[in-house]
Design a protein around this motif. Structure first.
Motif, PDB file in Angstrom:
ATOM      1  N   GLU A  46       0.827  -1.208   0.000  1.00 27.71           N
ATOM      2  CA  GLU A  46       0.000   0.000   0.000  1.00 27.71           C
ATOM      3  C   GLU A  46       0.860   1.256   0.000  1.00 27.71           C
ATOM      4  OE1 GLU A  46      -4.315  -0.889   2.008  1.00 27.71           O
ATOM      5  OE2 GLU A  46      -2.673  -0.400   3.374  1.00 27.71           O
ATOM      6  N   GLU A  47       1.908   1.239   0.793  1.00 25.94           N
ATOM      7  CA  GLU A  47       2.793   2.401   0.876  1.00 25.94           C
ATOM      8  C   GLU A  47       3.504   2.661  -0.448  1.00 25.94           C
ATOM      9  OE1 GLU A  47       5.302   1.327   4.100  1.00 25.94           O
ATOM     10  OE2 GLU A  47       3.842   1.875   5.658  1.00 25.94           O
ATOM     11  N   LEU A  48       4.001   1.595  -1.078  1.00 26.37           N
ATOM     12  CA  LEU A  48       4.763   1.756  -2.311  1.00 26.37           C
ATOM     13  C   LEU A  48       3.893   2.159  -3.491  1.00 26.37           C
ATOM     14  CD1 LEU A  48       7.165  -1.338  -2.064  1.00 26.37           C
ATOM     15  CD2 LEU A  48       7.785   1.064  -1.796  1.00 26.37           C
ATOM     16  N   THR A  49       2.667   1.656  -3.555  1.00 24.31           N
ATOM     17  CA  THR A  49       1.796   1.938  -4.696  1.00 24.31           C
ATOM     18  C   THR A  49       0.875   3.134  -4.464  1.00 24.31           C
ATOM     19  OG1 THR A  49       0.046   0.440  -3.918  1.00 24.31           O
ATOM     20  CG2 THR A  49       1.760  -0.498  -5.350  1.00 24.31           C
ATOM     21  N   GLY A  50       0.646   3.481  -3.216  1.00 23.63           N
ATOM     22  CA  GLY A  50      -0.308   4.538  -2.912  1.00 23.63           C
ATOM     23  C   GLY A  50      -1.748   4.111  -3.109  1.00 23.63           C
ATOM     24  N   VAL A  51      -1.988   2.800  -3.164  1.00 21.09           N
ATOM     25  CA  VAL A  51      -3.325   2.260  -3.390  1.00 21.09           C
ATOM     26  C   VAL A  51      -3.814   1.572  -2.130  1.00 21.09           C
ATOM     27  CG1 VAL A  51      -4.708   0.584  -4.684  1.00 21.09           C
ATOM     28  CG2 VAL A  51      -2.992   1.973  -5.860  1.00 21.09           C
ATOM     29  N   SER A  52      -4.999   1.947  -1.669  1.00 22.32           N
ATOM     30  CA  SER A  52      -5.632   1.263  -0.550  1.00 22.32           C
ATOM     31  C   SER A  52      -6.875   0.544  -1.052  1.00 22.32           C
ATOM     32  CB  SER A  52      -5.997   2.249   0.568  1.00 22.32           C
ATOM     33  OG  SER A  52      -6.849   3.271   0.065  1.00 22.32           O
ATOM     34  N   PHE A  53      -7.306  -0.449  -0.308  1.00 21.35           N
ATOM     35  CA  PHE A  53      -8.420  -1.302  -0.752  1.00 21.35           C
ATOM     36  C   PHE A  53      -9.709  -0.963  -0.014  1.00 21.35           C
ATOM     37  CE2 PHE A  53      -5.018  -3.414  -2.682  1.00 21.35           C
ATOM     38  CZ  PHE A  53      -5.425  -4.523  -3.406  1.00 21.35           C
ATOM     39  N   PRO A  54     -10.856  -1.190  -0.660  1.00 20.91           N
ATOM     40  CA  PRO A  54     -12.143  -0.916  -0.020  1.00 20.91           C
ATOM     41  C   PRO A  54     -12.577  -2.018   0.940  1.00 20.91           C
ATOM     42  CG  PRO A  54     -12.508  -1.678  -2.258  1.00 20.91           C
ATOM     43  CD  PRO A  54     -11.026  -1.553  -2.092  1.00 20.91           C
ATOM     44  N   VAL A  55     -11.672  -2.922   1.315  1.00 27.26           N
ATOM     45  CA  VAL A  55     -11.971  -3.917   2.343  1.00 27.26           C
ATOM     46  C   VAL A  55     -10.808  -3.935   3.315  1.00 27.26           C
ATOM     47  CG1 VAL A  55     -13.450  -5.404   0.963  1.00 27.26           C
ATOM     48  CG2 VAL A  55     -10.985  -5.757   0.903  1.00 27.26           C
TER      49      VAL A  55
END
Length: 306
Positions: free
Chosen positions: A297-306
């Motif tokens: 998450e930190e490296l991609t800047g993407v968080s998940f909706p779950v």
């Protein structure tokens, strides 16, 4: 149903389902796309090279003139491309039934992605991690939707998650780096499944591996071995069509459950028909799964909706 009895003929009708497959212009991804399209799925081939993707689509349509197959550009070595592809797919397909994270590279010389990640880890894991996170809310409302991550027998080979040097800046082993990326695919699958289950969703995450398959993935075998590989490869390894069967079973068999892993049923899981198999003990390390998730998450800047 045992592995020895399961073939592409067991893939149920896919009418009305939307299937997104990364790296679908050749090898395992292409074979899976061809079968799903023939069974009535609306197949989206998410590929880096649009010319190759278009040629692959035309081949599928020649065999199945009524099929619904489109090509979208996706370069997993660029997070900007991943975001653009996800945005385009969300617009075109607000509801997705099946996401097959198939694309990959193997044993590459030391290179980095456009975002500075080691090429195998960045392509095989981080690109797919980001792509899945950006698309997941299009799967969550869809009954029976699935995320299928393609791993490899290589997840056992010199494999570890080198948190002290994830991008292999201090040292580099093309085989160990590949093993890290394929182990990461499984760690990601199992942690995603845990989160999907905890959120009480109807979406599941599963994994598969093709065994030993004769595909373009081995293009980075050291040059000295190329002549032998071209001669011996077709004899030692199964075809891409056979290698795609574990993917297809994980994607379509109604008896599949979240967190399962499918591979060939033959000796050493090298070839054969697909069955439920076991991944390494390390891939089931929950602390490792959660740590990799946080770093991803930190490296991609993407968080998940779950």
């Amino acid at each position: 149903m045992s592995g020895s009895n399961w073939t592409s003929g067991n893939v149920p009708a896919q009418d009305g389902r939307v299937a997104v497959i990364t790296g679908a212009n050749s090898g395992i991804g292409y074979e899976a796309a061809a079968v799903l399209a023939a069974r009535g799925a609306r197949v989206v081939m998410a590929v880096r090279n649009l010319d190759k993707g278009g040629a692959a689509r035309d081949t599928i349509l020649a065999a199945n003139p009524g099929a619904d197959v489109t090509v979208k550009q996706l370069d997993l070595t660029s997070l900007d491309s991943v975001r653009a592809a996800a945005d385009a797919l969300r617009t075109a397909h607000p509801r997705i039934d099946l996401l097959i994270n198939n694309a990959g590279v193997m044993w590459t010389p030391k290179e980095t992605t456009k975002d500075g990640f080691e090429l195998q880890f960045g392509t095989n894991h981080l690109g797919h991690f980001a792509f899945t996170g950006l698309l997941l809310d299009t799967l969550l409302p869809v009954p029976g939707s699935r995320v299928v991550n393609i791993s490899s027998l290589g997840h056992r080979l010199l494999a570890d998650i080198h948190f002290d040097d994830l991008q292999w800046e201090r040292r580099y082993s093309r085989i160990a780096a590949y093993g890290q990326s394929k182990l990461a695919n499984l760690l990601f699958t199992y942690e995603l499944q845990r989160r999907l289950a905890a959120a009480d969703t109807d979406t599941i995450a599963v994994a598969a591996h093709p065994g030993g398959s004769y595909t373009e993935l081995a293009r980075n075998v050291p040059a000295i071995f190329h002549p032998a590989y071209r001669i011996v490869g077709p004899l030692l390894f199964q075809s891409a069509a056979a290698g795609a069967l574990p993917t297809l079973r994980a994607a379509t068999d109604p008896d599949v459950r979240g967190g399962q892993y499918y591979g060939p049923d033959g000796f050493g899981e090298q070839r054969g028909n697909p069955k439920l198999v076991q991944s390494s003990a390390q891939s089931h390390d929950r602390e490792l799964q959660q740590r990799l998730w946080t770093v991803s998450e930190e490296l991609t800047g993407v968080s998940f909706p779950v």
